[in-house]
Design a protein around this motif. Sequence first.
Motif, short mmCIF file in Angstrom:
data_model
loop_
_atom_site.label_atom_id
_atom_site.label_comp_id
_atom_site.label_asym_id
_atom_site.label_seq_id
_atom_site.Cartn_x
_atom_site.Cartn_y
_atom_site.Cartn_z
N ALA A 1 -2.67 -2.41 17.80
CA ALA A 1 -1.49 -3.08 17.33
C ALA A 1 -1.93 -3.69 15.30
O ALA A 1 -1.40 -2.49 13.92
N ASP A 2 -3.34 -4.77 15.84
CA ASP A 2 -4.10 -3.70 13.90
C ASP A 2 -4.92 -2.63 13.83
O ASP A 2 -4.29 -2.65 12.04
N LEU A 3 -4.43 -1.64 14.51
CA LEU A 3 -5.30 -0.23 13.93
C LEU A 3 -3.99 0.48 12.91
O LEU A 3 -3.82 1.08 12.32
N ARG A 4 -2.36 -0.07 13.90
CA ARG A 4 -1.27 0.48 13.12
C ARG A 4 -0.76 0.17 12.05
O ARG A 4 -0.38 0.42 11.07
N ASP A 5 -0.87 -1.52 12.37
CA ASP A 5 -0.46 -1.63 11.17
C ASP A 5 -1.63 -1.34 8.90
O ASP A 5 -1.17 -1.69 8.70
N GLN A 6 -2.94 -1.39 10.15
CA GLN A 6 -4.32 -1.41 8.93
C GLN A 6 -3.63 0.72 8.80
O GLN A 6 -3.43 -0.06 7.55
N THR A 7 -3.29 0.74 9.21
CA THR A 7 -2.84 2.21 8.83
C THR A 7 -2.00 2.08 8.15
O THR A 7 -1.91 2.95 6.95
N ILE A 8 -1.28 1.97 8.23
CA ILE A 8 0.30 1.84 7.46
C ILE A 8 0.01 1.23 6.49
O ILE A 8 0.25 1.61 4.97
N ALA A 9 -0.49 0.35 6.34
CA ALA A 9 -0.92 -0.42 4.38
C ALA A 9 -2.04 0.33 4.21
O ALA A 9 -1.41 1.19 2.92
N VAL A 10 -2.82 1.20 4.39
CA VAL A 10 -3.93 1.84 4.14
C VAL A 10 -2.76 2.89 3.92
O VAL A 10 -2.75 3.76 1.99
N ASN A 11 -2.35 3.93 4.18
CA ASN A 11 -0.97 4.10 3.71
C ASN A 11 -0.52 4.42 2.38
O ASN A 11 0.31 5.39 1.82
N GLU A 12 0.19 3.15 2.49
CA GLU A 12 0.94 2.46 1.56
C GLU A 12 -0.06 2.35 -0.11
O GLU A 12 1.02 1.80 -0.51
N GLY A 13 -0.99 2.78 -0.19
CA GLY A 13 -2.30 2.37 -1.44
C GLY A 13 -3.20 1.55 -1.27
O GLY A 13 -3.43 1.76 -2.49
N GLN A 14 -3.35 0.46 -0.56
CA GLN A 14 -3.95 -0.26 -0.37
C GLN A 14 -5.21 0.29 0.60
O GLN A 14 -5.64 -0.12 1.36
N ASN A 15 -6.13 0.95 -0.28
CA ASN A 15 -7.22 1.83 -0.56
C ASN A 15 -7.90 1.93 -1.65
O ASN A 15 -6.99 1.53 -3.12
N PRO A 16 -9.02 1.24 -1.53
CA PRO A 16 -10.25 2.00 -3.04
C PRO A 16 -9.43 2.69 -4.39
O PRO A 16 -9.49 2.95 -5.03
N GLU A 17 -9.03 3.72 -3.41
CA GLU A 17 -8.51 4.69 -4.43
C GLU A 17 -6.92 4.77 -4.67
O GLU A 17 -6.49 5.38 -5.70
N ARG A 18 -6.07 3.70 -4.24
CA ARG A 18 -4.52 3.30 -4.16
C ARG A 18 -3.90 4.56 -4.24
O ARG A 18 -2.40 4.78 -5.04
#
Length: 305
Positions: free
Chosen positions: A200-217
């Motif tokens: 579940a953590d992996l899924r939630d983190q992946t979705i969050a990153v896909n929405e722009g929560q990553n170093p490149e935004r």
Amino acid sequence: MNRSFKATVVAAAFCAVAGAGVVGYGGVAVGAQKSSGAEKASGAQESAGVREFSGGQKIRVGGYSVNVSCSGRAVGREPVVMLMAGGGDGLETMRPLQKSLSKKGRVCSYDRLGEGESDKPKGLQSIDDSGRILSGVLDRVVGKRPVVLAGHSMGGLIAARYAPDHRDRVKGLVLMDATIPALTAGINKAIPASATGMAADLRDQTIAVNEGQNPERFVIADAAVRSVGSIPVQIIKHESQYSEVPGYGPALERMWADGQRQWLALSHRSSTSTAAGSGHYVHVDRPDIAVKAIKRVTAQAARHH
């Protein structure tokens, strides 16, 4: 390379806000070394309106400072190779690959906005925003020469999305375990909402990153694969990455394999292979396979240009 689950399965896929990672982004720098001062802009000359330099250099693109590294000399009609690191990684992760390839050709790499030594973006970035930065870099360091884009993970996705709109300059693609075309839909199918714990953590983190929560935004939107015509395309998939995800490893591997096959629609001359013994960092675990694929695609592109 650290073979623990957190370093390869979770962190090797997306660099999340707290330093952990998720599926398909890039992850922590592996085997990276900082450039020495002697490597910085060690030589330069003008070539067809393009300043051909060796080493690292900061260039201005779209109001941003972008860190670029180039090495080797252009040969005949051969395309210049542009290496594109995964998300969460700077160009340093491509340095060993660049060193090997530049012995017989011109090779460059760059830090996308938010990565390495380049400026941070001012807001969320779309694929079009990332493409404009890539075009600006190519204009400055490649000019009118043809180019082969060789991207790992998120760098591979950006390369594959960029190429269809830039057929005049992109003459070959090498995708090294590229982020799949529909990652959000895939992760939701592979790991349902009923999942708990690590999955579940992996899924939630992946979705969050896909929405722009990553170093490149960078917002990683699902989209269909668009054809780039008949250029040579080599798609290289990892052998094993998700075996340690309790209960969902096989589903995640199927998701990733299906996504890699979808990239075949890029070209009538696409082919896919699996890098034996590799995890997500194909070019680190099996640099021999990565080098061979890039050389082959570059040679094919040169013959048909």
